[in-house]
Design a protein around this motif. Structure first.
Motif, short mmCIF file in Angstrom:
data_model
loop_
_atom_site.label_atom_id
_atom_site.label_comp_id
_atom_site.label_asym_id
_atom_site.label_seq_id
_atom_site.Cartn_x
_atom_site.Cartn_y
_atom_site.Cartn_z
N ALA A 161 0.82 -1.22 0.00
CA ALA A 161 0.00 0.00 0.00
C ALA A 161 0.85 1.27 0.00
N PRO A 162 1.57 1.52 -1.08
CA PRO A 162 2.45 2.70 -1.10
C PRO A 162 1.68 4.01 -1.28
N SER A 163 2.28 5.08 -0.80
CA SER A 163 1.73 6.42 -1.03
C SER A 163 2.50 7.04 -2.18
N GLU A 174 -2.24 4.49 -1.83
CA GLU A 174 -2.76 5.30 -0.72
C GLU A 174 -2.56 6.78 -1.03
N CYS A 234 -6.83 3.15 5.99
CA CYS A 234 -6.08 1.89 5.96
C CYS A 234 -6.89 0.78 6.63
N ARG A 259 4.50 -4.70 6.69
CA ARG A 259 4.96 -3.36 6.28
C ARG A 259 6.19 -2.96 7.08
N HIS A 310 6.00 1.85 10.72
CA HIS A 310 4.55 1.97 10.93
C HIS A 310 4.09 1.39 12.26
N1 GLU Z 1 0.94 4.15 2.68
C1 GLU Z 1 1.87 3.74 3.67
C2 GLU Z 1 3.29 4.03 3.21
O1 GLU Z 1 3.50 4.23 2.03
C3 GLU Z 1 1.82 2.26 3.93
C4 GLU Z 1 0.95 1.94 5.01
C5 GLU Z 1 0.77 0.49 5.33
O2 GLU Z 1 1.38 -0.38 4.73
O3 GLU Z 1 -0.06 0.29 6.20
O4 GLU Z 1 4.17 4.06 4.01
#
Ligand code: GLU
Length: 505
Positions: free
Chosen positions: A27-29, A61, A208, A222, A226
């Motif tokens: 789930a990259p931003s 994301e 999320c 991840r 996080h």
């Molecule tokens: N979007 C988050 C990020 O790029 C990842 C969050 C997740 O894996 O929960 O760091």
């Protein structure tokens, strides 16, 4: 059965994961270039899914509207494709899922598990300062949590700006991380955190949790950065009545100075590695070992090997150190394993970019003169053993493509040789090579002819003949052997270069 295999079986029994049951997500931003930490997370999720015949979901994301950009999102897909990481579902875009988030947000508000907060930035800052002056943690005071329904409606009617906060209860959040083990956090220390800026603008933790539930994610794998979000996400899951996924936080990646890996340590973005001439297989192999080990001392793993071998309990708790020398070593290994023609093809763009070769239609030219692909293959093959990254190829082989080369006088000297001796040495080489017939111009004949001469020079010190010759042909302190260079340059150019060096001396 190997002890490694027994260990894996035991772990798998403990994990009780059935084939086909796993759903993981990457789930990259899309807020910046794709970096090594991202690719490692993607890889570990991919491998985990493969191991249990599960599914990998790609979720973009992009809730941060200001920082998310299309080009970064394209970059994510390109880098994943380059690395050979295929996803099974998606990409899903959080920016297109507003209605789903709104539904759950409403539910939490109706159940009084979340509330509108109308405190201004100034109010919040004053509260912070006040709490800090009392030596307390600067958590939100909970002021707006006490507003009545009527007060909230009145504020909304007046159009007062707001955020939505989660009502944190007093309890201990406990979870078992697959890598880190048992983790505990007093919920109260999280304060009433913000989950949405308004009804159509939810924040990361909230989006999320909703997505992980809606997408039926079983394991959240991840980066360790996080870990501080996890207790908040668990509280949200509980408040919404969702089952909890299993969490797994990967070790942080540090630079060699043990600080968090960043631009300061050199390249960290995947397109930079690609441009520098790292092979995808080498980088994938390297990233797999960044926090995971197979339990023995094997180090070479193709993506296909990893799909079979990777198991999550082989992931270490302690931070992983990004060792650039190891990456170079692995890249060299993968370069050596390439077929000669394949390597030449991969090197060609670097030679063109370096201005050594030009592509004219289907022809290759160096200084306007046609160069055959076979010539290119032979030149590159000479350096296959020592090439660490493709971008280095130009400086190693440039002299094969130049009409004339610069030869630094001082470099011609072998040990204590005097100028007179250097001249004599080069003349000897010239004579010996000149005698070889064109049809016999092959490495073995050249070697034989030169070594015979070398025996007579400086009490058989071969360097006295071979060093000045090699420098005269290449202009370089280090290069392939003079036999191979002379062979590939051809008789005419070899003799020309020796002659030119003699003239310049
Ligand atoms: N979007 C988050 C990020 O790029 C990842 C969050 C997740 O894996 O929960 O760091």
């Amino acid at each position: 059965m190997s002890s490694q295999k027994i260990k894996q079986d035991k772990i798998e029994q403990k994990l009780k994961i059935e084939d086909g049951s796993v759903r993981v997500r990457f789930a990259p931003s899309p807020t910046g270039p794709f970096h090594v930490g991202n690719l490692r997370s993607a890889l570990f999720n991919y491998l985990f899914a493969k191991r249990y015949k599960g599914k990998l979901i790609l979720r973009v994301e992009d809730t941060d509207k200001e920082r998310s950009e299309k080009k970064w999102e394209e970059g994510i897909k390109l880098s994943l494709e380059w690395a050979g990481i295929e996803w099974d579902e998606g990409p899903y875009y959080q920016s297109a899922r507003g209605a789903i988030y709104e539904k759950y947000l409403k539910k939490l508000i109706e159940e009084r598990k979340a509330y509108f907060c109308f405190c201004s930035q100034d109010d919040l800052e004053a509260q912070r300062q006040y709490l800090m002056s009392l030596g307390k943690a600067p958590l939100y005071s909970g002021k707006c949590s006490k507003l009545s329904k009527e007060e909230v409606e009145e504020n909304l009617k007046q159009g007062k700006p707001y955020v939505i906060r989660f009502r944190t209860s007093e309890k201990k959040v406990v979870f078992n991380d697959l890598v880190l083990g048992k983790i505990e956090q007093e919920a109260i220390l999280l304060g009433d955190f913000v989950i949405a800026k308004n009804a159509n603008n939810v924040l990361y933790n909230f989006a999320c949790v909703i997505d992980d539930f809606e997408m039926k994610i079983t394991h959240v794998i991840r980066g360790g950065d996080h870990i501080s979000n996890t207790p908040k996400q668990i509280l949200l899951n509980e408040a919404l009545g969702f089952p909890l996924p299993t969490f797994c936080h990967l070790p942080l990646v540090l630079g060699e100075d043990k600080s968090k890996l960043s631009k300061r340590h050199g390249a960290v973005f995947i397109p930079e590695y690609e441009k520098e001439g790292y092979l995808a297989g080498a980088l994938v192999n390297f990233l797999a070992l960044l926090g995971w080990n197979p339990g023995d001392n094997r180090e070479i793993f193709s993506l296909k090997d990893l799909e079979k071998e990777f198991f999550i309990e082989g992931v270490q708790k302690s931070p992983a150190v990004f060792n650039e020398n190891k990456l170079d070593w692995l890249n060299g290994f993968y370069i050596r394993a390439l077929d000669k023609k394949e390597l030449a093809k991969l090197c060609l763009p670097y030679l063109i970019q370096g201005g050594l070769l030009e592509e004219k239609g289907s022809l290759l030219k160096a200084n306007g003169i046609e160069v055959s692909f076979d010539y290119l293959v032979e030149v590159i093959a000479l350096y296959q053993e020592r090439l660490k990254k493709l971008s280095e190829v130009g400086e190693l082989v440039d002299f094969f493509f130049k009409k004339e080369i610069e030869v630094e006088r001082g470099l011609l000297q072998w040990k204590e040789m005097e100028e007179k001796e250097i001249k004599e040495s080069l003349k000897k080489s010239y004579k010996a090579l000149d005698k070889i017939k064109e049809k016999n111009w092959r490495s073995d004949f050249i070697t034989e002819a030169l070594l015979k001469e070398a025996d007579d020079l400086k009490k058989g010190d071969k360097g006295a003949l071979l060093w000045p010759l090699r420098v005269a042909l290449s202009g370089k302190k280090a290069s392939a052997s003079p036999f191979d260079i002379a062979y590939i340059l051809g008789k005419l150019r070899t003799l020309e270069r020796i002659k030119k060096t003699l003239e310049d001396l």
